[in-house]
Enzyme design. Structure first.
Site, PDB file in Angstrom:
ATOM      1  N   GLU A  16      -3.953  58.526  37.525  1.00 53.84           N
ATOM      2  CA  GLU A  16      -3.392  59.130  36.316  1.00 53.84           C
ATOM      3  C   GLU A  16      -2.522  58.185  35.479  1.00 53.84           C
ATOM      4  OE1 GLU A  16      -3.128  63.795  37.316  1.00 53.84           O
ATOM      5  OE2 GLU A  16      -1.553  62.611  38.260  1.00 53.84           O
TER       6      GLU A  16
HETATM    7  C1  ACM Z   1      -3.592  63.136  42.143  1.00 55.57           C
HETATM    8  O1  ACM Z   1      -3.688  64.344  42.414  1.00 55.57           O
HETATM    9  N1  ACM Z   1      -3.105  62.755  40.972  1.00 55.57           N
HETATM   10  C2  ACM Z   1      -4.038  62.119  43.062  1.00 55.57           C
END
Ligand code: ACM
Length: 712
Positions: A314
């Protein structure tokens, strides 16, 4: 183990379907058979370890005996009288590796006859797994305490069976982590993945860069001494500890004390809200790599495991895109875009991780052809990601489908098969699938609720990863999970105790015992909202400091009475011959009971308890929902026309009642009533269709739309 297993010829051949329901084991062993007879457990019970023994094995045996003593309420002799043979022998060939390691032999053989219990294992860890199995086999009836005569040959299907605990978003102390380690050992999970750093907290002491934890944690972090103690505690139970240091995104807490490492100028403050944040380390800054070298060196020295998880998920790239310096770097180095920039960062990181003697593991996003082949890809974004990584030659572990923080039905996690029978992966690619991890992300938990969000549901994930794939009977899993829930409490877990204490705090001192009892009954039909909806709906308003002490935090994500109601309702609707008065009476009684409890709460608790009044929408919806259900069932036998407009109206009503506004809970009977209205609306088509096809059609019609992924 091969020698021991040879006689039984593999899993399927010895799975004894008829006797399986007698056992309260979880996870189920690779192979077992139940024979006649039982061994009585009395105060004379004695134990000996005639082959290899060491402090870890002795401590494991002592924990095992103590749990039995506490369950049975009397003391065991332990040492056999001179000349007598011990009731229980633990024959262990050797200690196994000094550091808990991937691929360690965890197999064991357990033979119980009326006269003797024999546990054999090549390693201490195998013996510990066998002790947990034996611990679960103890049963009681009018004849007293006993263990049924069984022959068990067991080893795990997957070697990586993990639980991720995020201690960044909310602080989870070392003591609370230890409780989870005991629960893991009870269900044979073997990897504790600690998510130590994130935007909302830098939770580990750095002696080289103390501003990291001093400025990034509100004083809530694990000291290095505590980490060593946790690792030793986990090792005692045959569990690896893998640290995750999530970079280059999810790093706001780093930048509070070290704004010079950021991609955009500071100052920075610890993030107090959830969702993907923009700050990221500057991948063009040599000081970042120098710091990572120093800090990851500390981590590598502290954690003996061969693997170091570097996160990598992310990275939204906003701060990189807004930086002319970083964009120029991307152009000059031919990196194409921010993803190329992250791949460059990962290559540098890989060198650092490797220099400190560790293998790298990271989330899906790090997958890149340049990664060295020893790297593990940890997949979270979809089933395809697993296949993609395995095909690209990487070892892989699965967490997609094991996101226990989403509060989805445990049956879904149980059905989440890493290697389905129809997998398109070659045998070689399949061997790269090492296992999986349940993920206890920390946005919506506290130290008070973490136990009830992990347990007993993670036992189902543990079984998926330990037991043969053929073991997937949902109903039998639920039967055993209720037993295992009690066993988990024996280890010190507080999944029920804390919920009960929280409920007493919620209602306050003016509540009468009878009113509180009514609330408990009503809450059997209430679970936290599913599909991560709390996150999608609340991220805009929730902060790290919001107390999580509402009804949603007190209720179980897997309420057995709610599930039993749903199962009975589905049988009544779909199983031919079940739609009669005898089958329906308990359903109506259950709805009437929940309604009466909710009315009691409204009339006697709400007037004296401020927070119960806060739950008014849930109470009111429960009364309406149950009354509606009682009426609907009464009408079910009638043949009045139920057209599409009628159906639409009923479904809209049920959607409203299922999710009272601002409560973040789901009223569980609503889903069953959706099935019923859809069945009633399509009853005319039933005659011309195979029963299974009609059921599928009704279930599809009744399914709620997938939730909107808005917010973060
Ligand atoms: C995640 O759930 N961002 C690995």
């Amino acid at each position: 183990m091969a020698g021991l297993a040879a006689g039984v010829g593999g899993h399927a051949a010895v799975v004894d379907g008829a006797s399986a329901p007698q056992l309260g084991l979880m996870p189920m062993p690779a192979a077992w058979s139940v024979t006649t007879g039982r061994m009585a457990i009395t105060g004379q019970f004695s134990v000996a370890a005639p082959a290899h023994t060491d402090a870890r094995l002795r401590a494991g045996i002592e924990r095992f005996l103590r749990r039995w003593e506490e369950r049975m309420g009397f003391e065991l002799t332990r040492d056999a009288a001179a000349g007598a043979s011990p009731a229980f022998t633990v024959t262990c060939d050797g200690p196994g590796p000094a550091v808990a390691a991937l691929g360690e032999d965890e197999s064991y053989a357990l033979d119980v006859t009326a006269a003797q219990i024999a546990l054999r294992a090549p390693t201490v860890v195998g013996a510990l797994r066998g002790l947990e199995t034996l611990g679960q086999l103890l049963a009681s009836d009018a004849g007293g305490w006993h263990v049924p005569a069984v022959t068990i040959r067991d080893q795990p299907r997957f070697q990586w069976r993990g639980l991720l605990i995020d201690i960044s978003r909310h602080w989870i102390s070392a003591d609370a982590i230890k409780r989870q380690i005991d629960g893991m050992a009870a269900v044979k999970l073997n990897v504790l993945h600690l998510h130590l750093t994130d935007d909302q907290g830098f939770r580990i002491e750095s002696r080289k860069y103390p501003r990291l934890h001093e400025c990034g944690s509100d004083g809530l972090y694990l000291t290095q001494d505590q980490v060593r103690d946790l690792i030793a505690y986990a090792y005692e139970r045959g569990i690896r500890v893998v640290p995750e240091i999530d970079v280059p995104g999810h790093t706001t807490s780093w930048l509070v004390g070290h704004p010079e490492l950021a991609s955009q100028p500071g100052p920075y403050a610890i993030a107090r809200r959830w969702g993907v944040q923009d700050p990221a380390l500057d991948p063009t800054n040599e000081a970042v790599y120098a710091m990572l070298d120093g800090f990851l060196g500390e981590i590598a020295a502290l954690f003996p495991d061969a693997y170091l998880h570097i996160g990598g998920d992310e990275v939204n790239g906003k701060h990189w895109s807004a930086s002319p310096r970083i964009q120029a770097f991307i152009r000059e180095h031919g990196l194409k875009d921010n993803a190329g920039m992250q791949a460059h960062f990962n290559r540098r990181l890989q060198t650092i991780v490797s220099k400190h003697g560790k293998k790298m593991i990271g989330w899906d996003e790090i997958l890149h052809p340049d990664l060295p082949s020893g790297t593990i890809i940890h997949t979270w974004r979809g089933a395809e990601a697993l296949a993609k990584a395995a095909r690209a030659g990487f070892q892989v572990i699965l967490s997609h489908g094991f996101y226990i923080d989403h509060m989805d039905s445990v049956a879904r996690h149980y059905a989440n098969e890493p290697l389905p029978a129809n997998t398109a992966l070659t045998p070689e690619e399949q061997r790269r699938v090492l296992g999986g991890e349940a993920t206890m992300w920390g946005e919506w938990i506290t130290e008070e609720t973490i136990d009830s969000r992990i347990w007993p549901r993670s036992a189902a994930v543990a079984e998926r990863l330990w037991s043969p794939g053929a073991i997937r009977d949902r109903d039998d899993m639920f039967r055993r999970m209720e037993i295992v829930s009690l066993r988990l409490e024996e280890t010190g877990l507080r999944h029920r105790a804390n919920a009960d204490a929280m409920l007493r705090r919620f209602v306050g001192e003016a509540a009468s015992p009878a009113a509180l009892a009514s609330l408990r009954v009503m809450l059997q039909a209430v679970e936290p909202v599913k599909n991560f909806q709390r996150h999608y709906q609340r991220t805009a308003v929730a902060t790290q400091r919001l107390p999580y002490t509402g009804l949603v935090d007190c209720v179980s994500p897997d309420s057995p009475p709610a599930r039993k109601f749903a199962d009975a309702m589905a049988r009544w609707i779909f199983v031919p011959g079940e739609r009669d008065a005898a089958a329906v009476a308990p359903l109506v009684r259950q709805l009437a009971g929940w309604r009466a409890a909710a009315e009691q709460v409204r009339d006697t608790l709400a007037p004296v308890s401020l927070r119960t009044r806060e739950a008014g929408p849930t109470i009111q919806a429960m009364i309406e929902l149950c009354a509606y259900g009682e009426k609907l069932i009464a009408l079910a036998g009638q043949t009045e026309r139920r057209d599409e407009a009628w159906l639409k109206e009923q479904l809209a009503l049920l959607s409203r009642l299922a999710h009272p506004p601002g409560q973040w809970v789901e009223l569980m009977p609503a889903a069953s009533l959706r099935l019923l209205v859809c069945a009633l609306a399509t009853d005319a088509q039933r005659a011309g269709m195979p029963a299974e096809a009609w059921r599928k059609q009704v279930e599809k019609l009744a399914a709620t739309k997938p939730p909107k992924k808005t917010a973060p």
